[in-house]
Enzyme design. Structure first.
Site, PDB file in Angstrom:
ATOM      1  N   ARG A  55       0.733  -1.188  -0.003  1.00  0.00           N
ATOM      2  CA  ARG A  55       0.023   0.186   0.020  1.00  0.00           C
ATOM      3  C   ARG A  55       0.873   1.237   0.060  1.00  0.00           C
ATOM      4  O   ARG A  55       0.348   2.250  -0.511  1.00  0.00           O
ATOM      5  CB  ARG A  55      -0.968  -0.013   1.026  1.00  0.00           C
ATOM      6  CG  ARG A  55      -1.878   1.294   1.250  1.00  0.00           C
ATOM      7  CD  ARG A  55      -2.925   1.177   1.958  1.00  0.00           C
ATOM      8  NE  ARG A  55      -2.590   0.319   3.218  1.00  0.00           N
ATOM      9  CZ  ARG A  55      -2.105   0.953   4.435  1.00  0.00           C
ATOM     10  NH1 ARG A  55      -1.717   2.026   4.121  1.00  0.00           N
ATOM     11  NH2 ARG A  55      -2.013   0.023   5.417  1.00  0.00           N
ATOM     12  N   TYR A 108     -14.959  16.794 -16.149  1.00  0.00           N
ATOM     13  CA  TYR A 108     -15.653  15.406 -16.200  1.00  0.00           C
ATOM     14  C   TYR A 108     -16.619  15.193 -15.275  1.00  0.00           C
ATOM     15  O   TYR A 108     -16.605  15.766 -14.381  1.00  0.00           O
ATOM     16  CB  TYR A 108     -13.960  14.422 -15.977  1.00  0.00           C
ATOM     17  CG  TYR A 108     -14.531  12.944 -15.839  1.00  0.00           C
ATOM     18  CD1 TYR A 108     -14.758  12.276 -17.217  1.00  0.00           C
ATOM     19  CD2 TYR A 108     -14.646  12.266 -14.742  1.00  0.00           C
ATOM     20  CE1 TYR A 108     -15.013  11.016 -17.422  1.00  0.00           C
ATOM     21  CE2 TYR A 108     -14.877  10.913 -14.849  1.00  0.00           C
ATOM     22  CZ  TYR A 108     -15.040  10.059 -15.958  1.00  0.00           C
ATOM     23  OH  TYR A 108     -15.224   8.860 -16.109  1.00  0.00           O
ATOM     24  N   ASP A 180      -6.209  18.631 -14.902  1.00  0.00           N
ATOM     25  CA  ASP A 180      -6.419  17.254 -15.486  1.00  0.00           C
ATOM     26  C   ASP A 180      -5.844  17.125 -16.903  1.00  0.00           C
ATOM     27  O   ASP A 180      -6.631  17.635 -17.974  1.00  0.00           O
ATOM     28  CB  ASP A 180      -7.717  16.872 -15.281  1.00  0.00           C
ATOM     29  CG  ASP A 180      -8.310  15.613 -15.495  1.00  0.00           C
ATOM     30  OD1 ASP A 180      -7.496  15.106 -16.510  1.00  0.00           O
ATOM     31  OD2 ASP A 180      -9.415  15.100 -15.178  1.00  0.00           O
ATOM     32  N   LYS A 205      -7.281   5.834 -19.698  1.00  0.00           N
ATOM     33  CA  LYS A 205      -7.756   6.407 -20.985  1.00  0.00           C
ATOM     34  C   LYS A 205      -6.634   6.315 -22.110  1.00  0.00           C
ATOM     35  O   LYS A 205      -5.911   5.294 -22.185  1.00  0.00           O
ATOM     36  CB  LYS A 205      -7.969   7.801 -21.113  1.00  0.00           C
ATOM     37  CG  LYS A 205      -9.050   8.196 -19.773  1.00  0.00           C
ATOM     38  CD  LYS A 205     -10.520   7.393 -20.328  1.00  0.00           C
ATOM     39  CE  LYS A 205     -11.303   7.407 -19.017  1.00  0.00           C
ATOM     40  NZ  LYS A 205     -11.755   8.664 -18.506  1.00  0.00           N
TER      41      LYS A 205
HETATM   42  C1  LIG Z   1     -12.195   9.182 -17.241  1.00  0.00           C
HETATM   43  C2  LIG Z   1     -11.807  10.425 -16.604  1.00  0.00           C
HETATM   44  C3  LIG Z   1     -11.491  10.739 -15.535  1.00  0.00           C
HETATM   45  C4  LIG Z   1     -11.640   9.582 -14.305  1.00  0.00           C
HETATM   46  O1  LIG Z   1     -11.079   8.667 -14.781  1.00  0.00           O
HETATM   47  P1  LIG Z   1     -11.154   7.167 -14.109  1.00  0.00           P
HETATM   48  O2  LIG Z   1      -9.659   6.303 -14.486  1.00  0.00           O
HETATM   49  O3  LIG Z   1     -12.254   6.585 -14.920  1.00  0.00           O
HETATM   50  O4  LIG Z   1     -11.586   7.335 -12.684  1.00  0.00           O
HETATM   51  C5  LIG Z   1     -10.943  12.205 -14.735  1.00  0.00           C
HETATM   52  N1  LIG Z   1     -10.845  12.978 -15.685  1.00  0.00           N
HETATM   53  C6  LIG Z   1     -11.055  12.870 -17.311  1.00  0.00           C
HETATM   54  C7  LIG Z   1     -10.916  13.979 -18.052  1.00  0.00           C
HETATM   55  C8  LIG Z   1     -11.528  11.678 -17.592  1.00  0.00           C
HETATM   56  O5  LIG Z   1     -11.746  11.619 -18.994  1.00  0.00           O
END
Ligand SMILES: *Cc1c(COP(=O)(O)O)cnc(C)c1O
Length: 394
Positions: A55, A108, A180, A205
């Site tokens: 962890r 998001y 982000d 992604k």
């Molecule tokens: C998908 C996404 C998230 C969240 O990511 P997860 O891996 O699904 O928790 C956050 N910000 C953006 C811009 C995203 O496309």
């Protein structure tokens, strides 16, 4: 008679080898044995490198984090269990109750929910503002504003944030700039080079790229903030699975190639869609008719990334027909996969809104977002020709 050491459950160590594996081994161990308490002290005090308990860190997460660090131009970033846990770690570790954070109004979906529901419940005040206009952020600043959270390219309308204006504002007011960078990726934009304090990714992604892991990443430029992020993630157990990290590292090996192919396919698809009868509009930052075209050119160095949104005439029946006719294209609410995926705001990301609220955002029933993959470009374009024709007939 058996020797005592042969009856032990874990008598043998990992086979030693003078040569080393050319692929990072998958390490699923939860605990790492030390020789002595002195050695353990040395590790905890940072005099020696090493792992103790998964962890708190494990080899596969470390290797992956270092790879993403290199792409973003930072050190000490951490991998977390999902993109959302990375977003939450950034906000919850670096803000205190009574603080205030301003988010982009098209973040998001779950990040928006965090801003609207969860952070206020924990005593952190939040506001939303239009990130395409730094003046909107300036207006939202309060005496207790500590941070700003923005996405460079918004979902699903693909507006480009005024990153220079917002970075200048944050620097002037001493506010943390959290970016982000999931949509843009370090291939199109490196936030730390443009004044960001914290960078966040949904590794799920484009970085991992194969829709088979859920992972996040968060890094701060400042070592003291980085330590806070690390401690928060360890304390709240945001640990990523070694196997997911291992798969993501494998995915990252081809990230540059995948990105370039996907984005050149996206350029071609955007232009193709714009020429099809029945397509009302196409949103792609590198097209001249995009409202943020000039800014996208300046910020992203001509890289429009792999997301294309478009709108066809007609209501739900047309949308159903389009999704059904898009042969070989997964109709699925994700992005950044090797294969092209199609998503529909009205039935997924923006389903909680009323139809008129969606219309106001430009997301009618005929509005789709495409995450362009690595297919043959001409074949991909012809699938969309068929899909748009099917929608027109419905
Ligand atoms: C998908 C996404 C998230 C969240 O990511 P997860 O891996 O699904 O928790 C956050 N910000 C953006 C811009 C995203 O496309």
């Amino acid at each position: 008679m058996k020797k005592a050491k042969d009856t032990l459950i874990r008598p043998v160590g990992y086979p030693q080898s003078l040569s080393t594996p050319i692929v990072t081994p998958l390490s699923t161990a939860v605990a790492f044995a030390s020789n002595t308490p002195d050695e353990l002290d040395a590790q905890y005090e940072g005099r020696e490198q090493g792992f103790t308990y998964a962890r708190e860190g494990h080899p596969n997460a470390s290797v992956l984090a270092q790879r993403i660090d290199a792409l973003e131009g930072v050190s000490g970033g951490i991998v977390t269990s999902s993109g959302m846990s990375a977003v939450f770690a950034a906000l919850a570790a670096l803000l205190d109750a009574g603080g205030h954070v301003i988010g982009g109004d098209q973040l998001y979906g779950r990040s928006l929910r965090l801003m609207k529901e969860d952070l206020p419940r924990l005593g952190i005040e939040t506001s939303l503002a239009d990130p395409t206009d730094a003046r909107a952020f300036a207006k939202a600043i309060q005496p207790n504003t500590k941070a700003v959270l923005v996405e460079v390219v918004s979902n699903p309308t693909l507006r480009v944030a005024d990153m220079e204006g917002i970075a200048a504002l944050c620097a002037e007011k001493g506010i943390l700039l959290m970016v982000d960078n999931t949509f843009t990726t370090p291939r199109a934009y490196r936030p730390f080079d443009h004044g960001a304090d914290v960078v966040i990714h949904s590794v799920t992604k484009l970085l991992a790229g194969h829709s088979d892991v859920t992972l996040g990443y968060v890094a701060a430029k400042d070592a003291a903030l980085q330590k806070k992020l690390y401690d928060f993630a360890v304390t709240t157990g945001l640990t990523a699975s070694p196997f997911d990290c291992w798969l993501a590292e494998r995915g990252l090996a081809t990230f540059d190639l995948r990105f370039e192919r996907a984005q050149s396919n996206a350029v071609a698809l955007a232009d193709h869609l714009a020429g099809l009868p029945g397509v009302k509009r196409v949103l792609y930052p590198m097209r001249r008719d995009h409202p943020d075209h000039a800014r996208a050119n300046a910020l992203l160095g001509g890289r429009g990334c792999n997301m294309v949104s478009f709108e066809v005439e007609g209501g739900r029946a047309a949308a159903n027909a389009l999704a059904r006719a898009a042969e070989g294209i997964a109709f699925a609410p994700t992005l950044g996969d090797v294969g092209t995926t199609l998503s529909h705001a009205a039935s997924s990301s923006h389903r909680a809104l009323t139809p008129s609220a969606r219309e106001a955002l430009g997301m009618s029933e005929g509005f789709f977002r495409v995450s362009v993959g690595l297919e043959d470009s001409a074949a991909l374009n012809s699938v969309f020709t068929n899909a748009v024709q099917a929608a027109a007939k419905a």
